[in-house]
Design an enzyme around this catalytic site. Structure first.
Site, PDB file in Angstrom:
ATOM      1  N   HIS A   1     -87.186  24.877  10.646  1.00 44.84           N
ATOM      2  CA  HIS A   1     -88.545  24.485  10.266  1.00 44.84           C
ATOM      3  C   HIS A   1     -89.494  25.597  10.730  1.00 44.84           C
ATOM      4  O   HIS A   1     -89.203  26.300  11.710  1.00 44.84           O
ATOM      5  CB  HIS A   1     -88.998  23.205  10.963  1.00 44.84           C
ATOM      6  CG  HIS A   1     -88.202  21.983  10.659  1.00 44.84           C
ATOM      7  ND1 HIS A   1     -87.075  21.646  11.361  1.00 44.84           N
ATOM      8  CD2 HIS A   1     -88.390  20.994   9.746  1.00 44.84           C
ATOM      9  CE1 HIS A   1     -86.594  20.498  10.904  1.00 44.84           C
ATOM     10  NE2 HIS A   1     -87.380  20.080   9.920  1.00 44.84           N
TER      11      HIS A   1
ATOM     12  N   ASP B   1     -90.365  25.376  14.347  1.00 41.55           N
ATOM     13  CA  ASP B   1     -89.256  25.616  15.272  1.00 41.55           C
ATOM     14  C   ASP B   1     -89.310  27.039  15.804  1.00 41.55           C
ATOM     15  O   ASP B   1     -89.030  27.287  16.982  1.00 41.55           O
ATOM     16  CB  ASP B   1     -87.898  25.457  14.571  1.00 41.55           C
ATOM     17  CG  ASP B   1     -87.621  24.068  14.055  1.00 41.55           C
ATOM     18  OD1 ASP B   1     -88.208  23.119  14.593  1.00 41.55           O
ATOM     19  OD2 ASP B   1     -86.819  23.948  13.111  1.00 41.55           O
TER      20      ASP B   1
END
Length: 438
Positions: free
Chosen positions: A100, A103
């Site tokens: 993501h 992340d």
């Protein structure tokens, strides 16, 4: 010193080895049906559970205390996390990873900060891919964790939130394209409702449909050749998600003219939460022409939520892999480990133990599935069971050769009196067990 310095590069040592830090069944270069195991499985490690999740749950704080999870300057910690991640990927020896946007980069306090932080970290990822040979299976945007997304992203009652989410998805898509990603995933973690008392279903479905259309339009504008994937999930944290399961997703895509543009990224734990088997979701997705990629994990049958545990059922993965092989195998997709070690498994080696066991499980499933394809008893028995539909009456029915009335007249004229025939379920279950355990 790397966090994983004490861990050697994981090698294939065969089923006779007692080394817990070795593959016992996954031999990346072993050829089956003309492809290597690595080419069949297209394994990926996820960034979020492996390097972001601190080991917390609703009843307790994080237990992992990895160095990159400690307090410090956010961008420096993001780089430290990337160092650890690519070291892990290299030691494990998988070809792909997934992420993501948030992340890999700090979200910041504004869209401008988000854009700058993410752009800087994409530079880092690009260099690390070049240095290690790692590839990106897919990217996505986290449009569910921040409190602004409490009522959803695309389905939010505020168009400003929709626009904020669109900005994240745009930049995550463009980063995925730049990094050579094979797919882009639309993971709508909160695209659903908690109560119908404050929800306009028709409006929210229209918003979500338009969001997906915009994503597909941007894909073509970018020239992104990868696949757009939707990941079905029935609920949790919402009471009901608009992408409940594969069949629901198919109806949604048809409604908004996207059935030829979007495939599914199927997760085992989401399938069971929807009341299905993982086998069912994969077979349904293939039958509907939607199959794209897999998030390989499992749930706990005694827990009613998404536990994201490592897959350990050779039986389940054999049946799933059989369906995938029969459909021609993965194209842009693969097996991504959307999995996390348990909170008590806080040693560096535990991350390897989880992935090694899961990879060996997939390798065993692949071996068994190849045997099923090579001597395809299931296909033979299915063909025999449905043989009537390939004969004159069946083909004429399906080709529009009868109306309801004329078919009724035909049945009467032939004095049809069909009797039921056995489905041989127990025989088939025994055959499967011989493939798996014989």
């Amino acid at each position: 010193m790397s966090y994983f310095s004490s861990i050697p590069k994981i090698a294939f040592e065969g089923p006779g080895s007692d080394n817990p830090l070795a593959f016992h069944h996954y031999d990346a270069n072993r050829k089956l049906l003309g492809k290597t195991m690595a080419e069949h499985l297209r394994l990926a490690v996820c960034y979020w559970h492996t390097f972001v999740w601190p080991g917390s749950d609703v009843f307790g704080a994080g237990t992992f205390e990895r160095p990159w999870q400690q307090a410090g300057e956010p961008m420096a910690k993001a780089r430290e996390k990337a160092d650890a991640a690519f070291d892990f990927f290299s030691r494990l020896g998988v070809p792909y990873y997934t992420f993501h946007d948030t992340d890999v980069a700090p979200e910041g306090n504004s869209l401008a900060e988000y854009k700058a932080n993410f752009a800087a970290m994409v530079d880092v990822l690009e260099k690390k891919q070049a240095d290690t040979g790692m590839k990106l299976l897919w990217g996505t945007a986290n449009v569910f964790s921040n409190p602004r997304y409490a009522a959803g992203a695309a389905t939010n009652p505020q168009p400003e939130v929709f626009a904020y989410a669109a900005t994240q998805v745009r930049h995550a898509m463009e980063a995925t394209h730049r990094l050579g990603g094979a797919n882009y995933v639309l993971w709508g973690g909160r695209e659903g409702y908690d109560t119908l008392l404050n929800t306009d279903l028709k409006r929210e479905r229209a918003q979500l449909g338009r969001f997906f259309q915009m994503v597909v339009e941007h894909k073509h504008k970018l020239g992104f050749k990868g696949t757009i994937l939707i990941e079905p999930k029935p609920q949790e944290p919402t009471k009901h998600q608009y992408d409940y399961d594969t069949a629901t997703v198919y109806g949604f895509l048809k409604e908004f003219g996207l059935e030829n543009e979007v495939k599914t990224n199927l997760e085992a734990n989401h399938a069971t939460l929807a009341g299905h088997s993982f086998h069912h979701e994969v077979a349904t997705s293939i039958a509907m022409g939607l199959f794209g990629s897999i998030d390989a994990n499992r749930g706990d049958p005694q827990n009613g939520w998404d536990t994201d545990q490592f897959p350990n059922s050779v039986e389940e993965m054999t049946l799933v892999t059989y369906e995938i092989l029969k459909a021609g195998g993965f194209t842009t997709g693969g097996f991504n480990f959307d999995t996390k070690v348990r909170r008590q498994s806080h040693d560096a080696a535990d991350l390897f133990h989880g992935h090694i066991g899961a990879i060996d499980t997939l390798a065993l499933g692949l071996e068994r599935a190849v045997k099923m394809v090579e001597k395809d008893t299931l296909a033979e028995l299915k063909a025999k069971r449905y043989a009537g539909w390939d004969a004159d009456l069946g083909t004429k029915i399906l080709n529009g050769g009868f109306t309801l009335a004329s078919l009724s007249d035909e049945a009467i004229a032939r004095n049809l009196h069909p009797k039921h025939v056995s489905g041989h379920q127990e025989l088939l279950e025994n055959i499967i067990n011989r493939y798996i355990y014989g």
